[in-house]
Enzyme design. Structure first.
Site: not given
Ligand code: THU
Length: 131
Positions: A89, A55, A86, A42-44, A53
């Site tokens: 995704c 995925e 989520c 995941n990259i915020e 996310c």
């Molecule tokens: N996140 C994912 O990368 N995949 C998931 O299935 C659930 C959530 C990430 C998004 C965000 O960067 C962090 O988790 C918290 O929500």
């Protein structure tokens, strides 16, 4: 490729995630029909809604390399239990990988829970609705 091996690729990808705001690391590894693996974390973003996310990072990497046929995706995270994809995704996986995709959830003990995407997204909306 067995799913335990794919799970390890997701755990490895989690190490390269970039979640400076939530500090919740997620890694995903997608397996193509011809046994290639693409992974991502995941990259915020400081504008939080631009976060992507793990995925979607993994699947978009694969699709952008020309891949169209997928067998499975493994997902590992900092969750104490199993982190399930989520809603957004699930929709992307339905469109790009299909209902028959195996979704492998990996917990911190590296135990696996294996589901079909159709179990996670019943009654999906998809290209079939646009015809
Ligand atoms: N996140 C994912 O990368 N995949 C998931 O299935 C659930 C959530 C990430 C998004 C965000 O960067 C962090 O988790 C918290 O929500």
């Amino acid at each position: 490729m067995d799913y335990q091996e794919l799970a390890l690729k997701a755990v490895e990808a989690k190490l390269k995630a970039h979640p400076p705001y939530s500090n919740f690391h997620v890694g995903a590894a997608v397996l193509t029909e011809d046994e290639k693996i693409y992974s991502g974390g995941n990259i915020e973003n400081s504008s939080y809604s631009l976060t992507i996310c793990a995925e979607r990072v993994a699947v978009f990497k694969a699709v952008s390399e020309g891949e169209r046929n997928f067998k499975a995706i493994a997902i590992a995270s900092d969750d104490k239990g199993f982190c399930s994809p989520c809603g957004a995704c699930r929709q992307v996986l339905h469109d790009l990988c299909g209902d028959n995709l195996d979704v492998i959830l990996v917990n911190q003990k590296k135990e696996l829970k294996i589901l079909k995407l159709s179990q996670l997204l019943p009654l999906p909306f998809g290209d079939e609705n646009l015809k």
